[in-house]
Design a protein around this motif. Structure first.
Motif, mmCIF file in Angstrom:
data_model
loop_
_atom_site.group_PDB
_atom_site.id
_atom_site.type_symbol
_atom_site.label_atom_id
_atom_site.label_comp_id
_atom_site.label_asym_id
_atom_site.label_seq_id
_atom_site.Cartn_x
_atom_site.Cartn_y
_atom_site.Cartn_z
ATOM 1 N N ASP A 64 0.848 -1.191 0.000
ATOM 2 C CA ASP A 64 0.000 0.000 0.000
ATOM 3 C C ASP A 64 0.884 1.240 0.000
ATOM 4 N N GLU A 65 0.251 2.429 0.060
ATOM 5 C CA GLU A 65 1.045 3.643 -0.107
ATOM 6 C C GLU A 65 1.676 4.147 1.177
ATOM 7 N N GLU A 66 1.188 3.669 2.340
ATOM 8 C CA GLU A 66 1.669 4.267 3.583
ATOM 9 C C GLU A 66 2.759 3.488 4.288
ATOM 10 N N THR A 67 2.711 2.174 4.152
ATOM 11 C CA THR A 67 3.572 1.333 4.983
ATOM 12 C C THR A 67 5.041 1.704 4.868
ATOM 13 N N VAL A 68 5.503 1.991 3.639
ATOM 14 C CA VAL A 68 6.930 2.281 3.467
ATOM 15 C C VAL A 68 7.334 3.492 4.296
ATOM 16 N N ALA A 69 6.543 4.557 4.189
ATOM 17 C CA ALA A 69 6.872 5.777 4.932
ATOM 18 C C ALA A 69 6.750 5.555 6.440
ATOM 19 N N LEU A 70 5.676 4.845 6.828
ATOM 20 C CA LEU A 70 5.479 4.592 8.251
ATOM 21 C C LEU A 70 6.651 3.810 8.822
ATOM 22 N N PHE A 71 7.095 2.805 8.089
ATOM 23 C CA PHE A 71 8.201 1.999 8.569
ATOM 24 C C PHE A 71 9.468 2.828 8.678
ATOM 25 N N ALA A 72 9.721 3.639 7.668
ATOM 26 C CA ALA A 72 10.944 4.443 7.682
ATOM 27 C C ALA A 72 10.956 5.355 8.900
ATOM 28 N N LYS A 73 9.779 5.922 9.193
ATOM 29 C CA LYS A 73 9.699 6.844 10.331
ATOM 30 C C LYS A 73 9.910 6.083 11.632
ATOM 31 N N GLU A 74 9.219 4.973 11.771
ATOM 32 C CA GLU A 74 9.263 4.249 13.035
ATOM 33 C C GLU A 74 10.625 3.646 13.308
ATOM 34 N N ASN A 123 22.673 -5.778 4.708
ATOM 35 C CA ASN A 123 22.004 -5.196 5.866
ATOM 36 C C ASN A 123 21.036 -6.168 6.516
ATOM 37 N N VAL A 124 21.607 -7.256 7.008
ATOM 38 C CA VAL A 124 20.787 -8.353 7.521
ATOM 39 C C VAL A 124 19.944 -7.913 8.708
ATOM 40 N N ASP A 125 20.544 -7.170 9.655
ATOM 41 C CA ASP A 125 19.796 -6.763 10.846
ATOM 42 C C ASP A 125 18.643 -5.850 10.472
ATOM 43 N N ASN A 126 18.904 -4.918 9.561
ATOM 44 C CA ASN A 126 17.829 -4.014 9.147
ATOM 45 C C ASN A 126 16.709 -4.779 8.459
ATOM 46 N N ALA A 127 17.113 -5.810 7.696
ATOM 47 C CA ALA A 127 16.098 -6.632 7.037
ATOM 48 C C ALA A 127 15.210 -7.288 8.078
ATOM 49 N N ALA A 128 15.829 -7.746 9.172
ATOM 50 C CA ALA A 128 15.049 -8.383 10.233
ATOM 51 C C ALA A 128 14.040 -7.395 10.807
ATOM 52 N N THR A 129 14.464 -6.143 10.969
ATOM 53 C CA THR A 129 13.551 -5.130 11.494
ATOM 54 C C THR A 129 12.327 -5.007 10.593
ATOM 55 N N TRP A 130 12.560 -4.973 9.286
ATOM 56 C CA TRP A 130 11.452 -4.858 8.335
ATOM 57 C C TRP A 130 10.522 -6.055 8.427
ATOM 58 N N MET A 131 11.115 -7.239 8.433
ATOM 59 C CA MET A 131 10.281 -8.440 8.458
ATOM 60 C C MET A 131 9.455 -8.488 9.724
ATOM 61 N N ASN A 132 10.058 -8.085 10.818
ATOM 62 C CA ASN A 132 9.319 -8.065 12.065
ATOM 63 C C ASN A 132 8.149 -7.089 11.972
ATOM 64 N N GLY A 151 13.508 4.538 11.777
ATOM 65 C CA GLY A 151 14.631 5.446 11.589
ATOM 66 C C GLY A 151 15.607 4.981 10.528
ATOM 67 N N LEU A 152 15.243 3.984 9.778
ATOM 68 C CA LEU A 152 16.155 3.456 8.764
ATOM 69 C C LEU A 152 15.987 4.202 7.447
ATOM 70 N N ASP A 153 17.039 4.122 6.651
ATOM 71 C CA ASP A 153 17.037 4.732 5.336
ATOM 72 C C ASP A 153 16.506 3.676 4.360
ATOM 73 N N PHE A 154 15.182 3.605 4.227
ATOM 74 C CA PHE A 154 14.545 2.488 3.557
ATOM 75 C C PHE A 154 14.315 2.771 2.076
ATOM 76 N N ASN A 155 14.874 1.911 1.239
ATOM 77 C CA ASN A 155 14.682 2.046 -0.202
ATOM 78 C C ASN A 155 13.793 0.898 -0.680
ATOM 79 N N TYR A 156 12.596 1.235 -1.135
ATOM 80 C CA TYR A 156 11.658 0.207 -1.603
ATOM 81 C C TYR A 156 11.473 0.397 -3.105
ATOM 82 N N THR A 157 11.872 -0.618 -3.859
ATOM 83 C CA THR A 157 11.714 -0.509 -5.311
ATOM 84 C C THR A 157 10.851 -1.648 -5.833
ATOM 85 N N GLU A 158 10.348 -1.458 -7.045
ATOM 86 C CA GLU A 158 9.406 -2.445 -7.588
ATOM 87 C C GLU A 158 9.900 -2.997 -8.913
#
Lengths: 298, 391, 270
Positions: free
Chosen positions: B70-80, B304-313, B82-89
């Motif tokens: 959806d359109e919000e999750t990426v931004a919400l996750f980045a904010k929560e 960035n294995v640890d950061n990936a874990a944060t996302w999956m969680n 604090g990671l520099d999250f790059n989501y591509t399609e």
């Protein structure tokens, strides 16, 4: 013509070689050498589908197997490319002729207009055609309205009242995409013809058509030849038009090479197919040159 | 036009014209090749980073299929986070992605993204080849929310390498205004009345699987032999022109424009498409449908294995999972999503009751997963199918 | 003789008329998809695919360069094209100058090698270059794409410039030299202005070729490098946003504008 040029050319010692070397080095390094490695790959085997390892084994069977298995696509590709080239000549020659003889002040603008559509991406143009020819789109709608669909069905141009996923659609797409490559060379060679020659010919033959046939047409042959090459060769290797405008029954050899290379990872077969394609094209070009009587390729 | 030089004196050094041109040639050549070489040597952007442990960087790159979030999750996750999250399609074809990255993966180099979500069978292949890193499950407590039916699945028997992103069902997608009726079985796909208006997927496990079900065979134990009749039937339909095209996700535009009357399609795509176009419908064939998952993995060389874990969680938290699923319309792999949606807005309540998102037991019983294949069997199917699609 | 000409003249008129109609039809043919693209740039698509007309809107045009993969891809394409055509123009022009102005051994061979890339199907060039990179262990990236583009553009440039400067009257140069002009001045005041239009035309051509290239780029781009055509290809599987048509229309308008400006400029010169 060559003799005239020789007189103005200087023997420059090492200078020409210095001028040539950067460009030619690039060509050698990135064109000839890769063709060499491709050739080597075409004679190798790839033991595992998934592991990117090749083993060189002089495997001629790659070639024979490829010809065997994909002869249908080869033949279809050459038929499509040939048809597209003929259509390009049929449409392109009049356009070039009219611009060259009637263009006057607007010659350059008209030529520019021929080229301008090609500044959009090739893919966008093909997608646009897919749109125009779609089952509920303007083309089908117009033809239905004019009651021409039945005729097109009978001629084999349309299939079951639709225009996409047919031979005609793919050939049409190929024609469209390479039309400027036919128009420009023909224009260049027509432009070089001295108008006085055509006037003299018209007086001599008492007939515009004869004048054209006997004088203008032969003089424009180099342009037709160049245009045909620039159309046929890329068309034969294309797969985008077949993919967007055709069906599995219209697949071309380019589709096979792309699939082998980029989806199956079967590089040896893809390489063998590439060389077979090149060999056939080169042979065809030489024969065509003989038939047209144009030896001066450049 | 140009004018000729009028001053006659030759005041320059004793350079001959030849020498000058010669020098210019070399200079120009060097200027041309130089930057190109430099650019080639220097690392412009991505790819060839030396892999290394995952930790101190705040970067994370997830390359996913298009239209899968959806359109919000990426931004919400980045904010929560604090990671520099790059989501591509950019991931839109399993086989093409594999072929492009084969060399990098085999050399255990980074392919760019830290997380990708290939389809289950590709994940199986990657795990078998050893080109996937183990997930740091300790850092993903929410992994316990994984739906039981997807725990320790066939493609990842230890469950240590992958976490599903979304699951889905394969069935028949059709445009009712073109077909004039509701379709219920794969037999409709092969109905000569719809000749030339039928699409099938290049994802052959789905196409062949559904056809096998039509002919009474079981795709979950498929072999090249047992799938033979189905493959023959598809080939015949392709040759006769019954099947107009074999597509990837792009069947949606043909369906919407009316080029296809019906095609093999995926549940989530249709639930999205149906929002704009109520004529487009989805049906699981009577004889049965196929089930699949797109699954998150860490390719070998991902940093960035640890950061990936944060996302999956994060995405395995039922609240977030509900938000994603509500948008994409596929089957969530996370427990508790249905309850959250049922307690939400009217729109969400409707989704909670949608049989496409939450199929009932009877439907689930009709779904099958295609058999896991070894390299030879997979090769056999790939080659046969490539011939059928004309490539 | 006059009487014999009358039916012939009529036939001649008919012939001329049909010739012009075919030519006009040809032009219309060239612009059908263009009309479609421009029309659909104003469409308000119902879903993710801009293929069925559902309403006029100017929204698409309000922010054509909005951030996103499509815009990124467009700028990547422009970057690649700029670099590739610059390099190719220099390399190709040098070759052309050498071929036209100097006598030396191996001219035919050079000519042949220049023509070969043009007669090689793109698929062969793309896959052979990719195989080279694969073999040598170089990872595909923007640089490999640029290398590939320079390759085919150099041939085009060399042959175009060569054709343009072939018939020139070089005696001007010789005259200048005889009059004692230093070599650099001769080159910059006389030679360069003569050959510049040809070089510019070739540069423009190679820029266009590079922007539009799909097949060779497909084979040689790194997994995450997407030029404009590559992006359209991969995106078209799931969506066809109106933004594509808007960007394409912008390119078209820009090139028509350049064309008109160039024509007016040239008219003013002569």
């Amino acid at each position: 013509m060559a003799g005239e040029e020789d007189q103005t050319r200087r023997s420059g010692g090492a200078v020409p070689y210095a001028l040539l070397s950067p460009g030619m080095l690039w060509l050698i390094l990135f064109f000839l050498v890769p063709l060499g490695t491709l050739f080597k790959t075409s004679l190798s085997t790839k033991p595992s589908r998934f592991i990117p390892e090749l083993s060189f084994s002089w495997r001629i069977a790659n070639y024979t197997d490829a010809l065997d298995k994909y002869s249908e696509q080869f033949i279809r590709s050459f038929v499509y490319a040939g048809a597209a080239t003929l259509l390009c000549i049929a449409i392109g020659y009049p356009v070039a002729y009219v611009i060259a003889t009637r263009g006057g002040r607007f010659k350059n603008v008209l030529l520019g207009l021929v080229v301008v559509p090609f500044f959009t991406s090739f893919l966008i143009r093909t997608l646009a055609w897919q749109n125009v020819l779609s089952d509920n789109g303007p083309a089908v709608g117009l033809l239905d309205h004019l009651h021409l669909m039945g005729l097109l069905d009978a001629l084999g141009v349309a299939v079951d009242g639709r225009l996409l996923a047919t031979h005609a659609a793919v050939i049409g797409g190929l024609t469209y995409n390479f039309l400027p490559f036919m128009i420009l060379p023909i224009y260049v060679s027509l432009e070089k013809i001295d108008l006085r020659l055509t006037e003299a010919a018209k007086d001599l033959y008492n007939n515009g058509w004869q004048a054209f046939r006997r004088v203008v047409l032969p003089l424009s042959m180099p342009g037709v030849f160049a245009g045909s090459l620039l159309t046929f060769i890329p068309a034969a290797g294309d797969f985008i038009n077949a993919q967007f405008l055709g069906s599995p029954r219209n697949s071309m050899i380019g589709s096979v090479v792309q699939n082998r290379f980029l989806e199956q990872g079967d590089t040896p077969t893809a390489a063998a197919l590439s060389f077979i394609l090149m060999a056939i094209i080169t042979a065809g070009t030489l024969i065509y040159a003989k038939v047209l009587g144009t030896d001066d390729l450049i | 036009m140009t004018t000729t030089e009028s001053t006659p004196t030759n005041s320059g050094p004793a350079l001959t014209r030849r020498a000058l041109l010669g020098r210019m040639g070399v200079l120009a050549g060097a200027t041309a090749i130089g930057p190109a070489l430099l650019a080639a040597c220097g690392s412009d952007d991505d790819s060839v980073d030396s892999g290394g442990g995952g930790g101190s960087s705040k970067a994370l790159w997830f390359e996913n299929w298009p239209a899968y979030i959806d359109e919000e999750t990426v931004a919400l996750f980045a904010k929560e986070s604090g990671l520099d999250f790059n989501y591509t399609e950019g991931f839109n074809d399993n086989a093409a992605w594999f072929a492009k990255n084969q060399r990098l993966l085999a050399d255990k180099k980074s392919v760019g993204p830290d997380i990708v979500a290939p389809t289950y069978w590709m994940v199986a292949r990657l795990i078998n080849l050893g080109w996937v890193q183990e997930l740091p499950l300790d850092a993903i407590p929410n992994a316990a929310n994984l739906v039981p039916s997807l725990q320790k699945p066939g493609w990842d028997p230890t469950g240590a390498f992958s976490l599903p992103w979304q699951s889905g069902m394969t069935g028949i997608a059709y445009n009712r205004s073109v077909t004039g009726r509701d379709l219920t079985s794969m037999a409709d796909i092969f109905d000569p009345e719809l000749k030339g208006k039928i699409g099938m997927l290049t994802e052959w496990r789905d196409t062949v699987g559904l056809t096998m079900l039509l002919l009474g065979a079981d795709p979950s134990t498929a072999t090249l032999a047992s799938a033979g009749p189905a493959l023959d039937k598809i080939e015949e339909a392709a040759k006769s022109g019954q099947i107009r095209q074999f597509t990837g996700n792009d069947y949606m535009d043909d369906l919407a424009s009316g080029n296809f009357a019906a095609c093999v399609g995926w549940s989530g795509d249709i639930s999205q498409l149906a929002l704009d176009n109520p004529d487009v419908r989805f049906a699981i064939p009577e004889e049965g449908g196929m089930q699949w998952s797109d699954t998150m993995i860490l390719p070998a060389g991902a940093e960035n294995v640890d950061n990936a874990a944060t996302w999956m969680n994060y995405v395995y938290d039922p609240e977030n999972a509900a938000r994603i699923t509500a948008y994409v319309g596929y089957n969530p792999p996370v427990v508790g999503v249905q309850e959250i949606l049922a307690a939400g807005s009217d729109e969400e309540k409707a989704l909670a009751e949608s049989p496409l998102l939450f199929p009932d037991e009877a439907t689930l019983a009709r779904l099958h997963v295609f058999a896991s294949l070894d390299e030879d069997a997979e090769s056999g199917f790939e080659e046969r199918f490539a011939t059928i699609i004309g490539a | 003789m006059g009487r014999e000409r009358a039916p012939e003249a009529a036939l001649g008129r008919l012939g001329r008329w049909s010739l012009t109609s075919v030519a006009v039809a040809g032009f219309v043919f060239l612009f059908i998809p263009i009309a479609g693209i421009i029309a659909f740039s104003f469409n308000d698509p119902a879903g993710k695919f801009n293929i069925v007309w559902s309403g006029f809107t100017l929204d698409n045009w309000r922010d054509p360069f909005k951030p996103g993969p499509l815009t990124d891809a467009m700028f990547l394409s422009l970057r690649v094209a700029a670099i590739a055509s610059a390099v190719a123009t220099i390399l190709g022009s040098l070759i052309a100058i050498a071929l036209v102005r100097y006598r030396f051994r191996g001219g035919t061979l050079i000519n042949l090698m220049l023509v070969l890339p043009l007669t090689t199907p793109e698929i062969v060039m793309g896959s052979s270059l990719a195989t080279l990179f694969f073999d040598v262990g170089v990872d595909k990236s923007i640089q490999t794409v640029i290398i590939a583009h320079v390759l085919f553009c150099t041939s085009f440039v060399a042959l175009t410039v060569k054709a343009r400067i072939r018939g020139f009257d070089w005696s001007l140069e010789d005259a200048a030299m005889d009059l004692g002009a230093p070599p650099w001045r001769t080159f910059s005041r006389i030679t360069l202005p003569l050959i510049t239009p040809g070089i510019l035309a070739a540069a423009l051509l190679s820029f266009a070729l590079s922007i539009d290239d799909f097949i060779i780029t497909l084979f040689n781009a790194g997994p995450t490098d997407e030029t404009f055509p590559l992006r359209i290809y991969s995106a078209s599987k799931v969506e066809l946003p109106a933004q594509i048509d808007v960007l394409a229309a912008i390119i078209l308008l820009a090139s028509v504008a350049i064309l008109l400006v160039g024509t007016m400029f040239r008219r003013r010169q002569t």
